[in-house]
Write an enzyme that holds these catalytic residues in place. Structure first.
Site, PDB file in Angstrom:
ATOM      1  N   ASP A 121       0.834  -1.197   0.000  1.00  0.00           N
ATOM      2  CA  ASP A 121       0.000   0.000   0.000  1.00  0.00           C
ATOM      3  C   ASP A 121       0.872   1.251   0.000  1.00  0.00           C
ATOM      4  OD1 ASP A 121      -2.719   1.276   0.538  1.00  0.00           O
ATOM      5  OD2 ASP A 121      -1.589   2.017   2.264  1.00  0.00           O
ATOM      6  N   GLU A 128       1.246  -0.624  -5.050  1.00  0.00           N
ATOM      7  CA  GLU A 128       0.353   0.476  -5.384  1.00  0.00           C
ATOM      8  C   GLU A 128       1.211   1.733  -5.526  1.00  0.00           C
ATOM      9  OE1 GLU A 128      -3.398   3.070  -3.613  1.00  0.00           O
ATOM     10  OE2 GLU A 128      -1.772   2.443  -2.333  1.00  0.00           O
TER      11      GLU A 128
END
Ligand code: CA
Length: 570
Positions: free
Chosen positions: A260, A301
């Protein structure tokens, strides 16, 4: 999987030598080793080829397992509740694994996915879990660690890998580390980023990033005051995150991570994204986790443009990256038909990631759902699915996308309970769920679509089954075809094992006398066509001595949304 980086380079060189030929000037037709169906020809002048030869992959090349996988992103809280508390859980996922993949490649009433990305499963005070309070346990609302290990075992039995969301840029402000850090004398104080005054510069998207703490100081948090950024300049922080990755790979046994907010690990003053220290951290993380499990997968990401995304890959960083530019191009170019935008976007992505280490998707948990973007147009959702499930890269399906679940911002509404049937609460739970089920669940659900051969769900099942069976779709070269219509998306997918032709009419009108052309290719001679998906009467394709295809009539007529996957053989 073996470690691919150097070995694959050597295989590419070998393939280039094969294609360019050892016999100077010879226009020899050679049969590829794997099967006699496919013929690739020596190129007298390979530099004139429009196809980067490195894009031609060979069946049997050691692509890692994820290049042979379609992934499925699950928000645990919303997938399936096993114990009637209104919250999805690990046992609920276990109950539904056969829906995802029953482990038998011969059955096609499952989805056929081979990987699951679980959104955060660590303890967290929020519903979404992106603010972690313990990096070494599971969220008790989702079950116990034993439940999670049972899920891993049951998934692995069916050939499904599981990766989990790793949220290391920041913790929760409820994490014991942050609570201790409020005391300037604590050893944890330096685990976060402090300032005596509120600094004035904004965050990467204009937001405030300095937040007042109860101790009168200000702390840095790029996303939200509830998510204080960890101070990676402190070696103790970096070491702790290495230990967390070791724990999940080695002690728990997961197969990898979705990383993330990878762009933001190290802020250097006003430079808050993509700093050299952040890039450097992933280059150190890679050998660390590969030493624990050489087959572990990391997908990042990095939510930015393609060019910036490439900095995180390249064989010494993250294994693969989500390509946000490509997903935006596919979504928009299906909405307002523009096949060229799709093919150019794929070619740009392939030029940036010639080793195919990128991930494709339509939307994820942070974005308006695909069916809402298309305003309920199932035909558009089908075309978009067709394009990314027949294209290169590692596809990720967001749960519910395969049945056309809707969802608009705010974020909670993108993450509503999975719609299993027309029963109460969509059969997600026996109790009122943590958030209301979409109102359309009686019409839009798995149970109804499973019985409808023309449903979106059955299209996903069929396309994934075809992708699983045909290496050319997974790892073949990507050679767009020209068409006499501005509505036709058509491309060849070529591996030395097979040649497939993929086509869809993106326009709203039926087309007649549809022709395809290609200026140059490594193909030669005549190919018989066999339909893998779709119907028609197909003449054989003749490719001339320079590899050109000229005005080949693929169909006398093509309906709006009509799709074809064709095999070109001898
Ligand atoms: Ca539950």
């Amino acid at each position: 999987m073996k470690v691919i980086d150097k070995k694959r380079t050597l295989l590419f060189i070998g393939l280039i030598l094969f294609l360019t030929g050892c016999i100077p000037g010879a226009a020899l037709t050679q049969t590829a080793g794997v099967t006699d169906e496919v013929t690739l020809v020596t190129q007298e002048n390979p530099s004139s080829s429009p196809i980067p030869l490195s894009m031609l992959s060979e069946e049997g090349v050691d692509y890692p397992w994820w290049n042979d996988s379609v992934f499925y992103e699950i928000f645990v809280r919303s997938f399936k509740d096993s114990d009637g508390d209104g919250i999805g859980d690990f046992q609920g996922i276990i109950q539904q694994l056969d829906y995802l993949n029953d482990g038998d490649p011969n059955t096609h009433d499952d989805l056929g996915i081979r990987g699951i990305w679980l959104m955060p499963i660590f303890p967290s005070p929020s519903y979404h879990g992106y603010d972690v309070t313990d990096y070494f346990d599971v969220n008790p609302e989702y079950g116990t660690m034993d439940d999670f290990k049972q899920l891993l075992t049951e998934a692995h039995k069916r050939g499904i890998y599981i990766i989990v969301d790793l949220v290391i840029n920041h913790s929760s402000n409820q994490h014991p580390w942050f609570k201790a850090a409020l005391d300037p004398e604590s050893e944890y104080h330096d685990w976060y980023v402090w300032s005596d005054s509120k600094l004035s510069y904004p965050g990467p998207w204009g937001q405030g990033v300095w937040h007042r703490a109860s101790n009168g100081l200000y702390y840095y948090g790029v996303f939200w005051s509830g998510m204080p950024d960890l101070n990676f300049d402190n070696p103790a922080v970096s070491d702790m995150m290495l230990e967390a990755s070791r724990f999940w790979l080695e002690d728990v046994g997961i197969d990898g991570f979705r990383v993330d907010a990878a762009r933001y690990l190290y802020a250097e003053g006003v430079a808050q994204a993509d700093t050299s220290k952040t890039l450097g951290w992933f280059r150190e993380w890679r050998p660390f986790y590969k030493a624990i499990n050489p087959e572990a997968f990391s997908v990042g990401e990095v939510w930015t443009d393609l060019r910036s995304t490439t900095k995180y890959g390249g064989g010494d960083g993250l294994d693969a990256l989500f390509i946000f530019d490509l997903s935006e191009d596919i979504l928009n170019a299906v909405f307002a038909p523009n096949p060229t935008r799709i093919t150019e976007s794929y070619l740009d992505t392939l030029a940036a990631f010639p080793d195919l280490q990128f991930s494709t998707f339509l939307t994820n948990h942070d974005q308006q759902r695909t069916m809402s973007f298309y305003q309920g147009r199932t035909d558009k959702a089908k075309m978009a699915a067709f394009i990314y499930l027949t294209g290169p890269g590692v596809p990720f399906i967001y749960y519910g996308e395969e049945i056309g679940m809707t969802g608009n911002k705010p974020d909670e509404k993108l993450r509503t309970p999975m719609q299993w049937s027309s029963e109460k609460y969509a059969d997600f739970s026996s109790k009122f769920p943590w958030i209301m089920v979409n109102l359309d669940y009686k019409d839009v659900n798995v149970s109804i679509q499973a019985e409808d051969p023309d449903s979106l769900l059955n299209l996903y099942r069929t396309l994934i089954a075809i992708r699983n069976e045909h290496a050319a779709l997974r790892t073949g070269a990507y050679l767009p075809l020209e068409s006499n219509s501005k509505s036709i998306y058509a491309t060849l997918r070529v591996s030395p094992g097979e040649i497939l032709l993929v086509l869809v009419n993106l326009g709203k009108d039926s087309l007649s006398d549809c022709q395809l052309s290609l200026a140059e290719s490594p193909l030669r001679g005549s190919y018989e066509i066999e339909a893998i998906f779709g119907e028609g009467n197909f003449e054989s394709i003749n490719v001339n001595a320079t590899g050109a295809i000229t005005q080949y009539t693929i169909a006398e007529s093509l309906d709006s949304g009509e799709m074809l996957i064709l095999n070109l053989g001898r």
